[in-house]
Design an enzyme around this catalytic site. Structure first.
Site, mmCIF file in Angstrom:
data_model
loop_
_atom_site.group_PDB
_atom_site.id
_atom_site.type_symbol
_atom_site.label_atom_id
_atom_site.label_comp_id
_atom_site.label_asym_id
_atom_site.label_seq_id
_atom_site.Cartn_x
_atom_site.Cartn_y
_atom_site.Cartn_z
ATOM 1 N N GLU A 163 8.077 31.177 -0.569
ATOM 2 C CA GLU A 163 8.341 31.687 0.322
ATOM 3 C C GLU A 163 10.122 31.281 0.650
ATOM 4 O OE1 GLU A 163 3.821 31.157 0.633
ATOM 5 O OE2 GLU A 163 5.864 29.668 0.180
ATOM 6 N N HIS A 216 10.101 25.798 -1.172
ATOM 7 C CA HIS A 216 9.077 26.863 -1.849
ATOM 8 C C HIS A 216 8.949 28.068 -1.826
ATOM 9 C CE1 HIS A 216 6.065 23.527 1.362
ATOM 10 N NE2 HIS A 216 7.491 22.726 0.679
ATOM 11 N N CYS A 222 2.904 27.624 4.462
ATOM 12 C CA CYS A 222 2.403 26.078 5.063
ATOM 13 C C CYS A 222 3.513 26.376 6.407
ATOM 14 C CB CYS A 222 3.485 24.669 4.283
ATOM 15 S SG CYS A 222 4.709 25.123 4.071
ATOM 16 N N CYS A 248 6.781 27.187 5.647
ATOM 17 C CA CYS A 248 7.461 28.423 5.260
ATOM 18 C C CYS A 248 7.432 29.631 6.451
ATOM 19 C CB CYS A 248 6.316 28.778 3.969
ATOM 20 S SG CYS A 248 7.210 27.590 2.573
#
Length: 155
Positions: free
Chosen positions: A54, A52, A82, A85
């Site tokens: 992040e 992801h 999410c 993250c």
């Protein structure tokens, strides 16, 4: 740059990432007004469900400062992080997280993290996949070894 400029920058990077074949997410790690880490969603490109934006930005920032702690930093994201993250940001000890779009914006585009938030609110015995502890006689051995290690680096 101002916070608004950082936020516009991650939105632009996320939009560019879509054009490059990636997901619609981008993130920056900022310390003292400088970008020390940046990332875009690379899940499908890298075949890595943890890639992801992040996470990619946090990894880059940690390498840049040669530390797993990012105290004094802000995580700036194009979308609400999410649970994965957000957990990474907490473990990295960033000072703040700021984001542009929210989970409902992401859900509209097919990235529905709401199910994870709802799942974590339920007792584990109600989860659709079994998550179970099975102790062995040596279950505490790794932690005992850690506690006995005089030169460990606590985190």
């Amino acid at each position: 740059m101002t916070q608004t400029q950082w936020l516009e920058a991650v939105v632009s990077r996320a939009t560019d990432n879509v054009a490059a074949g990636g997901g619609p997410f981008a993130a920056l790690v900022v310390r003292d007004g400088q970008i020390i880490g940046e990332g875009v969603n690379r899940v499908t490109r890298d075949l890595d469900p943890t890639a992801h934006a992040e996470i990619v930005a946090i990894r880059a920032a940690c390498r840049a400062v040669d530390d797993f702690r990012l105290a004094g930093c802000a995580l700036v994201s194009s979308c609400e992080p999410c649970p994965l993250c957000l957990s990474a940001a907490l473990w990295a000890r960033v000072d703040e997280v700021v984001y542009v779009a929210d989970r409902y914006d992401a859900a509209r585009a097919g990235f529905d993290d709401r199910a994870f938030y709802e799942l974590f609110d339920k007792p584990r015995d109600e989860w659709p996949k079994p998550i179970a502890q099975q102790r062995t006689p040596s279950h505490a051995a790794p932690f005992d070894a850690w506690l006995a290690k005089a030169d460990r680096v606590d985190y």
